[in-house]
Each structure stands twice: as C-alpha cells, then as structure tokens.
Design an enzyme around this catalytic site. Structure first.
Site, PDB file in Angstrom:
ATOM      1  N   HIS A  86       0.829  -1.216   0.000  1.00 15.45           N
ATOM      2  CA  HIS A  86       0.000   0.000   0.000  1.00 15.45           C
ATOM      3  C   HIS A  86       0.862   1.264   0.000  1.00 15.45           C
ATOM      4  CE1 HIS A  86      -3.907  -2.072   0.844  1.00 15.45           C
ATOM      5  NE2 HIS A  86      -3.113  -2.949   1.421  1.00 15.45           N
ATOM      6  N   ASN A 159     -10.309  -2.911   2.485  1.00 19.12           N
ATOM      7  CA  ASN A 159     -10.006  -2.874   1.056  1.00 19.12           C
ATOM      8  C   ASN A 159     -11.288  -2.633   0.267  1.00 19.12           C
ATOM      9  OD1 ASN A 159      -7.235  -3.364   1.199  1.00 19.12           O
ATOM     10  ND2 ASN A 159      -7.459  -5.589   1.001  1.00 19.12           N
ATOM     11  N   HIS A 350      -3.816   0.923  12.044  1.00 25.14           N
ATOM     12  CA  HIS A 350      -3.571  -0.338  12.746  1.00 25.14           C
ATOM     13  C   HIS A 350      -4.899  -1.028  13.019  1.00 25.14           C
ATOM     14  CE1 HIS A 350      -2.184  -3.452  15.177  1.00 25.14           C
ATOM     15  NE2 HIS A 350      -1.568  -2.802  16.148  1.00 25.14           N
TER      16      HIS A 350
HETATM   17 FE1  HDD Z   1      -2.481  -4.838   5.463  1.00 25.83          FE
HETATM   18  C1  HDD Z   1      -1.074  -1.779   5.162  1.00 25.83           C
HETATM   19  C2  HDD Z   1      -5.453  -3.572   4.318  1.00 25.83           C
HETATM   20  C3  HDD Z   1      -3.798  -8.021   5.352  1.00 25.83           C
HETATM   21  C4  HDD Z   1       0.268  -6.001   6.923  1.00 25.83           C
HETATM   22  N1  HDD Z   1      -3.125  -3.047   4.857  1.00 25.83           N
HETATM   23  C5  HDD Z   1      -2.388  -1.893   4.807  1.00 25.83           C
HETATM   24  C6  HDD Z   1      -3.188  -0.818   4.322  1.00 25.83           C
HETATM   25  C7  HDD Z   1      -4.429  -1.320   4.079  1.00 25.83           C
HETATM   26  C8  HDD Z   1      -4.384  -2.722   4.422  1.00 25.83           C
HETATM   27  C9  HDD Z   1      -5.629  -0.569   3.569  1.00 25.83           C
HETATM   28  C10 HDD Z   1      -2.728   0.605   4.087  1.00 25.83           C
HETATM   29  C11 HDD Z   1      -2.973   1.477   5.283  1.00 25.83           C
HETATM   30  C12 HDD Z   1      -2.560   2.891   4.944  1.00 25.83           C
HETATM   31  O1  HDD Z   1      -3.230   3.500   4.103  1.00 25.83           O
HETATM   32  O2  HDD Z   1      -1.572   3.335   5.512  1.00 25.83           O
HETATM   33  N2  HDD Z   1      -4.237  -5.636   4.870  1.00 25.83           N
HETATM   34  C13 HDD Z   1      -5.359  -4.939   4.533  1.00 25.83           C
HETATM   35  C14 HDD Z   1      -6.481  -5.862   4.425  1.00 25.83           C
HETATM   36  C15 HDD Z   1      -6.011  -7.105   4.702  1.00 25.83           C
HETATM   37  C16 HDD Z   1      -4.603  -6.973   4.998  1.00 25.83           C
HETATM   38  C17 HDD Z   1      -7.894  -5.453   4.088  1.00 25.83           C
HETATM   39  C18 HDD Z   1      -6.730  -8.412   4.739  1.00 25.83           C
HETATM   40  C19 HDD Z   1      -7.965  -8.527   5.041  1.00 25.83           C
HETATM   41  N3  HDD Z   1      -1.867  -6.666   6.004  1.00 25.83           N
HETATM   42  C20 HDD Z   1      -2.558  -7.849   5.910  1.00 25.83           C
HETATM   43  C21 HDD Z   1      -1.805  -8.908   6.542  1.00 25.83           C
HETATM   44  C22 HDD Z   1      -0.651  -8.337   7.002  1.00 25.83           C
HETATM   45  C23 HDD Z   1      -0.710  -6.939   6.647  1.00 25.83           C
HETATM   46  C24 HDD Z   1      -2.254 -10.339   6.651  1.00 25.83           C
HETATM   47  C25 HDD Z   1       0.498  -8.955   7.725  1.00 25.83           C
HETATM   48  C26 HDD Z   1       0.465  -9.990   8.472  1.00 25.83           C
HETATM   49  N4  HDD Z   1      -0.691  -4.044   5.887  1.00 25.83           N
HETATM   50  C27 HDD Z   1       0.283  -4.703   6.535  1.00 25.83           C
HETATM   51  C28 HDD Z   1       1.462  -3.826   6.885  1.00 25.83           C
HETATM   52  C29 HDD Z   1       1.030  -2.437   6.309  1.00 25.83           C
HETATM   53  C30 HDD Z   1      -0.326  -2.757   5.709  1.00 25.83           C
HETATM   54  C31 HDD Z   1       2.778  -4.346   6.471  1.00 25.83           C
HETATM   55  C32 HDD Z   1       1.989  -1.729   5.376  1.00 25.83           C
HETATM   56  C33 HDD Z   1       2.037  -0.303   5.819  1.00 25.83           C
HETATM   57  C34 HDD Z   1       1.319  -0.284   7.068  1.00 25.83           C
HETATM   58  O3  HDD Z   1       0.846  -1.518   7.354  1.00 25.83           O
HETATM   59  O4  HDD Z   1       1.157   0.681   7.785  1.00 25.83           O
HETATM   60  O5  HDD Z   1       1.634  -3.775   8.248  1.00 25.83           O
END
Ligand code: HDD
Length: 730
Positions: A86, A159, A350
C-alpha cells in the site's frame, strides 16, 4: 497565493467539539504560509540563501557554514521507507455521523450518538506498486479509515474487495513477495501479470475467490469516490450488556460503484498516472465532497455456524441476499491535507486500534495483522513514538506510563512512571468498564496447540463460482479477458495449466475461454489441485476440498452493472469546440449537465480562447494535445465550421475513437458528426438517421432530445453492450 481549502480551519459551530479539536490539533502543528522570515531550524534569521560561505569568490566552501550544512543534511534525510505494501496512496479528512443510535448492538460512543460528528482521516491506496507507481494498476485498493473518537482512535483498515487471498497471516509475506516486482530485476512495477504471482496463486486454491475479484473490473475503479469499502474480517460488536454479535463492515459510495475499461486503464496510466489522486483532490477542492454510507451485516452469536461457510474464513463473504446490509451512518470527506508527507505519508493505521464496543474474532488473518501494523511503523516512522505525530494523535486524552524513545514529544512531568504507585496517587488510574474501560469480550476458548486449519476452511471454489456467476455477461467477458491478459504474460506453461485447472473447478466455460487464449485444453475431469495450506505431513483427507455453500446461489449485489442507472453528479464531459462553434448548443448542453451536477470541460484545437459563432471567446481548459478522452466520462463534439478540421487531426480522431471504444456516452452535432465518421463511429443505420446505439447521440444541433439521450446514457456509466461489435470498424 496560498491555496485555501474550502473547509476553514477556524473553530466552527457547525463542527462537533471533537472535529474542532482535531482540526486545531493539526493546526497547532502547521507552519502556515504568510509573511515570515527565513530561518535555520534553530530560529536564526538567514541573510543569504543563494550562496554558500566560501574562502574567496572562487574558493572552496567552508565547513563553518552552518546554514549550508543544516539545509543539506535535512534534505539528505527527507525520505522514509515507503510502506511495504500500500505504498501509493492519497488521503483526505472528513467526518462520520451515525444516523440513529446503535446502542442495542454496540457501546461505541461514535455509533450510539447521532448528534456526534467524529473526525476521520481516510487513505486510499493500491497494494503492489511503489510510491511513484500509477493509480490505474490492476490491483486491490486499500480503504483505511481512522476515526478519532472521543473514546480513542478506531482504525477500520479495509479494502475495496470483501475477501482476501489467504486465510492465514503466515502466508502474507509469501503473497507479497510473489506479487511485488521480481527480485532479480525489479520487473514488473505495479502489476500482477508475471510468473511469480501466478506461480504462488496457482499453488494456493484458497486464493481463487479473491482472484475472481482481482480479475474483475473492481480492480480498475473509475474513482476512489466510486468504490465500495469492506472491513473484510468478521469483527464483533459488543453492547453495554456485554452481548456480542458478529459484524461485517461495508462502505457504500453514494455515487455508485464504477470502473473503467482495461484498455482505458492502461492509457490513463500513461496520460495521467495521478488520475485517482487528482480526482479525489479536485472533488474536495470544488466542494463536491465524496460520501459513503457505513453498512453493517449482523450475525447473531447463535447463527455462527448457520451460513454454510466459516465466518472466521476471510476468503468468504456473506452474500447480501442472506444477510442484508443495514446502512447506519455517513462518511463525508471534506478537507484535503495541507501537507502530503506530514499527513498522508505519516498516517499510521492499525487494525488493532479498536474502541470499547468493537472487538476481534479468531480469524487467523486478522490475528496475524494485529502484530504487523505497529511493527511496520517502528521501522517506517522510526521508533515507538509515532502516535505523537499530529495525524496519528488521538483526540481522546492520552495518559500512561510509557516514556522516552526516539523523538519523544510529550514532556511527562513528575517522578512517577509506573503503576501501581502511591507517590502519584496511583495515577493514571485504570477505568472501570462503566467508566469506559476497554473490556475484552470473554469468549470461551479451549483446545490443543496445533498448526492446522479447520475443515470448514477447505471450500475454495463455491464462492469463487458464486462471484463469477453473479456477474453480468459483459463483466464476465472482462474477467475472462483479464485472465487471458495476465496468464498470457506468464512464461511458465506449468503455471498456466495449473491455473486453468483451478478455473475449471470454478466454471467450465470460464476455464475453456481462458484456456483457448493460452493454447491449452481443459482436462475433461480436472484433478483436485494440491492444497498447500496444510502441513506437509498432514492428514490426506484434508486435501479434499469441500463444497459448503449453496452452489446455486447468485448474488446480484456482486455485480456493478446491476446497479445502474445512477447519478452523474461530479462526472466530467469533454466538449470538443473549434472556431465558430455553436455557442448556444454548447451552453444548453453545459446547463443540462450542470443541473445534474456534472461538468462540461471545453477542449479546443489550442488552449486559451476559442471564438464561437456569437463572436465571443470561450476559454478551452485543454487542447486536444494536453488531454485525452480516457480522462473524461463522456465526450461531445460541437457543431461549427472549424469542426471539419478535426477530421484531419489524428489526435482528435483518437480522442473520440477511444471514448466510443471504452463504451462511453458520445454526442456530436452538425459538422461535429464528421469527426465520428472519420473515426469509424457508426452514426447511420439502414433505417435512416437513427443513431447506432443507445449511448451515441447525434443531431443537427444539441437539441433537448440529443442532450437527453446523452445524459441518460451517462447515467448507465458505460454501454458495455457496444463491445461485441467493436472489432468491426474501430
Ligand atoms: Fe495490510 C497496510 C489492508 C492483510 C500487513 N493493509 C495496509 C493498508 C491497508 C491494508 C488498507 C494501508 C494502510 C494505509 O493506508 O496506511 N491488509 C489490509 C487488508 C487485509 C490486509 C484489508 C486483509 C484482510 N496486512 C494484511 C496482513 C498483514 C498486513 C495479513 C500482515 C500480516 N498491511 C500490513 C502492513 C502495512 C499494511 C505491512 C503496510 C504499511 C502499514 O501496514 O502501515 O503492516
């Protein structure tokens, strides 16, 4: 002149106290433009910012030059790591208000008090591309909402698709490594059409439902403002009596759910890679505030196992026909950020940020996410105090015994930083449940420690099939073409074949249509693919996938075309005008569009004034060279002597040809019709001068009939029925 956002930053009686508090919190950290003196970061006024300090005019620069050193050092450190997923996104401020109290469902204050406006910050994103990639990649879109509630911050990190690729967070790094550019050559950028992605997917049957969504037009939205949002996981709502119910969160856009065509998406990526970002920014600047309704699907605790699939499985959705979505409140985005980096880039969402009245379930994807989000901010934002960055600060008071760390802002007075304590009257004190203390829902748990999934997680195809069969014929064709495109770019025949085998389990016709384009035949009896979601030495009976949901169910809520016509408000129409154009006709068209909230934008042979038949000059916002029809919702060509020149202009021909090809409403009057003919757009039919299709409106003038036909077609978004004939003249 400094830009002013339409929403004032001064405290306003029209905003809730909380919304004012958030605005003022951000305001107090904002360096507003105005008459100021240039200084160093330590407040020393600078006398010369054009020349470094040198030993003589032609001599070397001096180390003593504190201004030069500070300026360059700060510059050298301006970038922070982009989000690991993202990375590309844009955001806006706004408010959320519930329609009526949901106290029977939850004790969350922002959902029980209809008089309360809760400030929000919403960030939309693509997933795979890096910060500078295109907005129109075929990808999932993030829809992350930060509610600054009076009882603490709640983040709904969702999402624009209601399901996910994997059932267990332990596979997330694998999924992302597979979809990101390949590690040896960092190719391709922001695209899933490559071997590693499909290699992984073809070994993960659980991803098939999400793959249907990803290959559908949902992955190429017309606008962030025209996307649905989903919390994906099943959460809990808990009321003041401690009663818990399962909930799925939805966002329903008031402008409807719309997408562009794939050819169009690829062209937008070149013509304006910031298309979605610009669209969101401009809509808010123009006061056309994007709105969504919050929707809830509620499942009683006793019905946990009644739906035919597992509520804890994030590859499943609850069909709206089974459990209707209740629309309970409205989100309005009404203010652009002042500074992209400070707000949008530093926003830290978060999934673990919940408030009393909202709780988690044991969805293994959700559980893993709970770890990931703080962890990632620690590296991205540089330490444990990122909650003190203005955009991340709660509006609820924050008091605890956490101390120190990189970049600590708060000056915590006194000698007590522990609890219990007697030296500080045992403050800060814990809150009782009655006083709003967060109490976790006391879900009974028990079991053996295992690395396993329940058998109820092993139905991977029935909802994929439901999605495919719920699409209209044109939507199905788009999905098939998307798979042909993506798998056609895969070099490994084994991967392609594995995918076709999966598709055969979803729908035979789908599999054979895709297979044909890959030069593959579909096996008559496709073997069940291996399920790598179970341990290598797991029980073989788990390999059998199970059909749990009703295989005949079709959900019209999953189709976008089932929900037109809709409003055309905020849509943009390119009106091609050349010298001597029909001013009255264009004025009538502009007026009709404005009455429905849509805008006519004049596109001329050149920018600046174009003189019409009333001898007045009208400002063309763009020339045929500086824009493209893929950046508009519809196209009209005005009558006039200069219009004949368009027929010799390849850019003009391309302009209308693309609009027609992308199934948009197109209109032409008088001489303008010649441009349609030059572009092979059918305007004549054997029966006479009846227009060729419902979304092509032609006439001598922009008469009320022509305008009505045009505007009515716009409300259908696209005339996809035009597609099957497109191979003829276009
Ligand atoms: Fe995630 C970012 C949505 C599964 C780990 N995620 C992130 C963002 C969105 C989502 C919208 C961007 C937030 C922003 O605008 O800063 N992610 C989802 C959805 C998931 C999902 C809807 C499944 C239903 N994500 C998911 C899993 C993991 C992560 C299973 C890890 C185990 N996601 C992250 C992250 C991020 C992230 C690495 C990257 C930047 C951040 O968090 O702040 O932690």
């Amino acid at each position: 002149m400094a830009r002013r956002s339409p929403v004032s930053r001064a405290a306003s009686p029209r905003r809730s106290a909380a919304a004012n508090a958030k605005v003022q919190q951000l305001e107090s950290s904002t360096d507003q433009p105005g008459d100021t003196t240039l200084t160093t970061n330590h407040g020393v006024a600078i006398n010369d910012d054009q020349n470094s300090l040198k030993a003589g005019e032609r001599g070397p620069s001096l180390l003593e030059d504190f201004h030069l050193r500070e300026k360059i050092t700060h510059f050298d450190h301006e970038r922070i790591p982009e989000r690991v997923v993202h990375a590309r996104g844009s955001a806006a401020h706004g408010v959320f208000q519930v329609y009526k109290s949901l106290a029977t469902l939850t004790k969350a204050g922002f959902l029980t008090d209809p008089g309360r406006e809760t400030p929000v910050f919403v960030r939309f994103s693509t997933v795979a591309g890096s910060r500078g990639s295109t907005d129109l990649a075929r990808d999932v879109r993030g829809f992350a909402v930060k509610f600054y509630t009076d009882e603490g911050t709640f983040d709904l990190v969702g999402n624009n698709m209601p399901v996910f690729f994997i059932q267990d967070a332990i596979k997330f790094p694998d999924l992302i490594h597979a979809v990101k550019p390949e590690p040896d050559n960092e190719i391709p950028q922001a695209a899933s059409a490559h071997d590693t992605f499909w290699d992984f997917i073809s070994a993960m049957p659980e991803s098939m439902h999400m793959v249907m969504w990803l290959m559908s037009d949902r992955a190429i939205p017309r606008s962030f403002r025209m996307m649905e949002g989903f919390g994906v996981h099943t959460f809990r709502l808990v009321n003041a009596n401690g009663t818990s119910r399962f909930v799925k969160f939805h966002w329903k856009p008031l402008l409807g759910v719309h997408s562009v065509a794939w050819d169009e998406a690829q062209k937008i990526s070149g013509k304006d890679p910031d298309f979605h970002r610009r669209d969101l920014w401009e809509a808010i600047e123009e006061g056309k505030f994007p709105e969504w309704e919050l929707g809830l699907q509620i499942v009683e605790e006793k019905d946990e196992f009644a739906l035919g699939f597992d509520l804890l499985d994030p590859t499943k959705l609850i069909p709206e026909e089974l459990v209707p979505v209740q629309r309970v409140g409205k989100l309005t985005l009404n203010r652009n950020p002042d500074n992209f980096f400070a707000e949008t880039e530093q926003a830290a969402f978060h999934i673990g940020h919940v408030v009393p009245g909202i709780d988690f379930t044991n969805d293994p994807l959700l559980q893993g996410r709970l770890f990931s989000y703080t962890d990632t901010q620690l590296i991205r934002l540089g330490g444990p105090n990122f909650h003190e960055i203005p955009i991340n600060r709660a509006i609820a008071p924050v008091h605890n015994n956490q101390r120190d760390g990189h970049m600590r802002q708060t000056i915590s007075a006194g000698n007590v930083s522990y609890g219990p304590n007697t030296l500080g009257d045992n403050q800060p004190a814990q809150a009782t449940a009655a006083a709003g203390g967060y109490v976790t829902f006391p879900e009974p748990l028990g079991g053996t420690k295992v690395r396993q999934r329940g058998a109820s997680f092993f139905d991977h195809y029935s909802q994929a099939r439901m999605f495919f069969r719920s699409q209209s014929a044109p939507e199905q064709q788009h999905l098939i073409k998307a798979l042909r495109f993506e798998l056609g770019k895969v070099k490994s025949p084994d991967v392609q074949e594995r995918m076709v085998r999966h598709l055969a389990q979803i729908d035979k016709e789908l599999a054979s249509s895709v297979g044909r384009a890959l030069g593959l035949t579909v096996p008559a009896k496709p073997a069940a693919p291996p399920n790598h979601s179970i341990p290598a030495d797991g029980d073989p009976k788990n390999h059998q996938h199970r059909e749990l949901a009703d295989p005949t169910i079709v959900s019209s809520a999953l189709s976008m075309t089932a929900h037109v016509p809709g409003p055309i408000a905020t849509r943009k129409v390119a009106v091609l005008v050349a010298d001597g154009f029909d001013a009255a006709g264009v004025a009538a068209l502009t007026k009709a569009l404005a009455a429905r909230g849509a805008a006519a934008v004049l596109v001329g042979p050149h920018v600046g004034q174009v003189v019409a038949d009333d001898n007045k000059g009208y400002a063309a916002a763009f020339s045929i060279l500086t824009t493209s029809s893929v950046l508009f919702d519809a196209v009209a060509v005005a009558d006039g002597p200069g219009a004949a020149d368009w027929t010799r202009d390849v850019d003009a021909i391309e302009f209308v040809k693309d609009a027609y090809r992308h199934c948009k409403a197109v209109a032409a009057s008088g001489e303008g019709i010649k441009l349609f003919r030059a572009a092979d757009i059918p305007v004549d039919e054997p029966e006479g001068d009846r227009p060729a299709d419902a979304a092509t409106a032609v006439g001598d003038r922009f008469t009320p009939q022509v305008i009505k036909r045009f505007v009515t077609a716009m409300a259908d978004h696209r005339l996809w029925a035009r597609e099957p004939g497109l191979h003829l003249p276009i």
